[in-house]
Design a protein around this motif. Structure first.
Motif, PDB file in Angstrom:
ATOM      1  N   SER A 196      32.196  46.100  41.716  1.00  0.00           N
ATOM      2  CA  SER A 196      32.617  45.404  40.560  1.00  0.00           C
ATOM      3  C   SER A 196      32.759  43.991  41.065  1.00  0.00           C
ATOM      4  CB  SER A 196      33.752  45.632  39.850  1.00  0.00           C
ATOM      5  OG  SER A 196      34.244  44.858  39.003  1.00  0.00           O
ATOM      6  N   LYS A 197      31.891  43.224  41.048  1.00  0.00           N
ATOM      7  CA  LYS A 197      32.146  41.894  41.273  1.00  0.00           C
ATOM      8  C   LYS A 197      33.032  41.201  40.933  1.00  0.00           C
ATOM      9  CE  LYS A 197      27.275  41.316  43.242  1.00  0.00           C
ATOM     10  NZ  LYS A 197      25.945  40.759  43.298  1.00  0.00           N
ATOM     11  N   ALA A 198      33.051  41.192  39.315  1.00  0.00           N
ATOM     12  CA  ALA A 198      34.429  40.764  38.620  1.00  0.00           C
ATOM     13  C   ALA A 198      35.642  41.076  39.186  1.00  0.00           C
ATOM     14  CB  ALA A 198      34.135  41.345  37.137  1.00  0.00           C
ATOM     15  N   SER A 199      35.808  42.242  39.521  1.00  0.00           N
ATOM     16  CA  SER A 199      37.190  42.638  40.192  1.00  0.00           C
ATOM     17  C   SER A 199      37.458  41.792  41.646  1.00  0.00           C
ATOM     18  CB  SER A 199      37.399  44.136  40.506  1.00  0.00           C
ATOM     19  OG  SER A 199      37.347  45.058  39.442  1.00  0.00           O
ATOM     20  N   LEU A 200      36.252  41.710  42.253  1.00  0.00           N
ATOM     21  CA  LEU A 200      36.288  40.966  43.483  1.00  0.00           C
ATOM     22  C   LEU A 200      36.863  39.528  43.442  1.00  0.00           C
ATOM     23  CD1 LEU A 200      36.252  41.008  46.655  1.00  0.00           C
ATOM     24  CD2 LEU A 200      33.802  40.649  46.381  1.00  0.00           C
ATOM     25  N   ILE A 201      36.089  38.879  42.307  1.00  0.00           N
ATOM     26  CA  ILE A 201      36.299  37.490  42.227  1.00  0.00           C
ATOM     27  C   ILE A 201      37.659  37.198  41.328  1.00  0.00           C
ATOM     28  CG2 ILE A 201      35.476  35.502  40.743  1.00  0.00           C
ATOM     29  CD1 ILE A 201      32.423  36.548  41.185  1.00  0.00           C
TER      30      ILE A 201
ATOM     31  N   PHE B 155      48.683  42.134  47.192  1.00  0.00           N
ATOM     32  CA  PHE B 155      48.294  43.386  46.209  1.00  0.00           C
ATOM     33  C   PHE B 155      47.300  43.237  45.361  1.00  0.00           C
ATOM     34  CE2 PHE B 155      48.566  45.976  42.546  1.00  0.00           C
ATOM     35  CZ  PHE B 155      48.365  47.016  43.151  1.00  0.00           C
ATOM     36  N   VAL B 156      47.258  42.019  44.868  1.00  0.00           N
ATOM     37  CA  VAL B 156      46.082  41.518  43.838  1.00  0.00           C
ATOM     38  C   VAL B 156      44.820  41.501  44.551  1.00  0.00           C
ATOM     39  CG1 VAL B 156      45.291  39.875  42.236  1.00  0.00           C
ATOM     40  CG2 VAL B 156      47.670  40.823  42.013  1.00  0.00           C
ATOM     41  N   VAL B 157      44.807  40.853  45.605  1.00  0.00           N
ATOM     42  CA  VAL B 157      43.694  40.588  46.501  1.00  0.00           C
ATOM     43  C   VAL B 157      43.190  41.757  46.953  1.00  0.00           C
ATOM     44  CG1 VAL B 157      42.946  39.624  48.584  1.00  0.00           C
ATOM     45  CG2 VAL B 157      44.232  38.014  47.355  1.00  0.00           C
ATOM     46  N   PHE B 158      43.960  42.740  47.443  1.00  0.00           N
ATOM     47  CA  PHE B 158      43.671  43.994  48.125  1.00  0.00           C
ATOM     48  C   PHE B 158      43.049  44.825  46.675  1.00  0.00           C
ATOM     49  CE2 PHE B 158      44.698  48.574  48.618  1.00  0.00           C
ATOM     50  CZ  PHE B 158      43.848  48.688  50.076  1.00  0.00           C
ATOM     51  N   GLY B 159      43.640  44.770  45.477  1.00  0.00           N
ATOM     52  CA  GLY B 159      43.168  45.526  44.497  1.00  0.00           C
ATOM     53  C   GLY B 159      41.502  45.017  43.948  1.00  0.00           C
ATOM     54  N   GLY B 160      41.339  43.707  44.212  1.00  0.00           N
ATOM     55  CA  GLY B 160      40.103  43.176  43.884  1.00  0.00           C
ATOM     56  C   GLY B 160      39.042  43.756  45.061  1.00  0.00           C
ATOM     57  N   VAL B 161      39.228  43.578  46.038  1.00  0.00           N
ATOM     58  CA  VAL B 161      38.484  44.335  47.097  1.00  0.00           C
ATOM     59  C   VAL B 161      38.328  45.716  46.956  1.00  0.00           C
ATOM     60  CG1 VAL B 161      38.289  44.798  49.655  1.00  0.00           C
ATOM     61  CG2 VAL B 161      39.232  42.505  48.904  1.00  0.00           C
ATOM     62  N   MET B 162      39.225  46.526  46.505  1.00  0.00           N
ATOM     63  CA  MET B 162      39.170  47.870  46.396  1.00  0.00           C
ATOM     64  C   MET B 162      38.375  48.161  45.011  1.00  0.00           C
ATOM     65  SD  MET B 162      40.379  49.554  48.779  1.00  0.00           S
ATOM     66  CE  MET B 162      40.063  51.189  48.262  1.00  0.00           C
TER      67      MET B 162
ATOM     68  N   THR C  97      43.294  35.165  41.408  1.00  0.00           N
ATOM     69  CA  THR C  97      44.471  35.383  41.176  1.00  0.00           C
ATOM     70  C   THR C  97      45.399  35.557  42.038  1.00  0.00           C
ATOM     71  OG1 THR C  97      44.084  37.520  40.215  1.00  0.00           O
ATOM     72  CG2 THR C  97      44.002  35.969  38.698  1.00  0.00           C
ATOM     73  N   GLY C  98      44.959  36.300  43.021  1.00  0.00           N
ATOM     74  CA  GLY C  98      45.683  36.917  44.241  1.00  0.00           C
ATOM     75  C   GLY C  98      45.984  35.408  45.134  1.00  0.00           C
ATOM     76  N   GLY C  99      44.764  34.853  45.299  1.00  0.00           N
ATOM     77  CA  GLY C  99      44.965  33.487  45.970  1.00  0.00           C
ATOM     78  C   GLY C  99      45.841  32.496  45.528  1.00  0.00           C
ATOM     79  N   LEU C 100      45.721  32.325  44.207  1.00  0.00           N
ATOM     80  CA  LEU C 100      46.845  31.495  43.587  1.00  0.00           C
ATOM     81  C   LEU C 100      48.351  31.962  43.528  1.00  0.00           C
ATOM     82  CD1 LEU C 100      44.992  30.732  40.095  1.00  0.00           C
ATOM     83  CD2 LEU C 100      45.405  29.197  42.000  1.00  0.00           C
ATOM     84  N   LEU C 101      48.474  33.189  43.644  1.00  0.00           N
ATOM     85  CA  LEU C 101      49.965  33.749  43.758  1.00  0.00           C
ATOM     86  C   LEU C 101      50.110  33.559  45.254  1.00  0.00           C
ATOM     87  CD1 LEU C 101      49.591  37.174  41.909  1.00  0.00           C
ATOM     88  CD2 LEU C 101      51.069  35.456  41.322  1.00  0.00           C
TER      89      LEU C 101
END
Length: 104
Positions: free
Chosen positions: A28-33, A14-21, A38-42
């Motif tokens: 927002s590159k900050a959201s993507l990064i 969900f966090v990875v998907f949220g960053g992409v969205m 954080t999603g990858g770490l989870l």
């Protein structure tokens, strides 16, 4: 795979998907990064827990706390379901599951 690992993997996805969205909608590159890291770490945490490595639970607890700490104050200031409320709720569910399983 045990329940805490599944919950953590769902939160991570969900966090990875949220960053992409966040990137798609607001450029927002900050959201993507941040979402990717954080999603990858989870997801890494879930993988480690599935292998029986205790460090996975600790990593999941730390990342969940960081996300709750980031999105909680934003939720208190301005009530937004996406992403603030959803991240806080999923973070609390993940955190509770991990803490319970860690001390079990």
């Amino acid at each position: 795979m045990d329940f805490p690992a599944i919950v953590t993997a769902i939160f991570g996805a969900f966090v990875v998907f949220g960053g992409v969205m966040g990137y798609v909608k607001a450029k927002s590159k900050a959201s993507l990064i941040a979402g990717g890291i954080t999603g990858g770490l989870l997801l890494l945490s879930a993988f480690l827990m599935a292998r029986g490595i205790t460090a996975g639970a600790i990593l999941g607890i730390v990342v969940s706390l960081l996300l709750i700490g980031q999105f909680g104050p934003s939720l208190a200031k301005k009530f937004k379901v996406m992403p603030n409320l959803l991240v806080v709720i999923l973070g609390l569910i993940t955190l509770g599951t991990l803490v319970f399983s860690f001390f079990r």
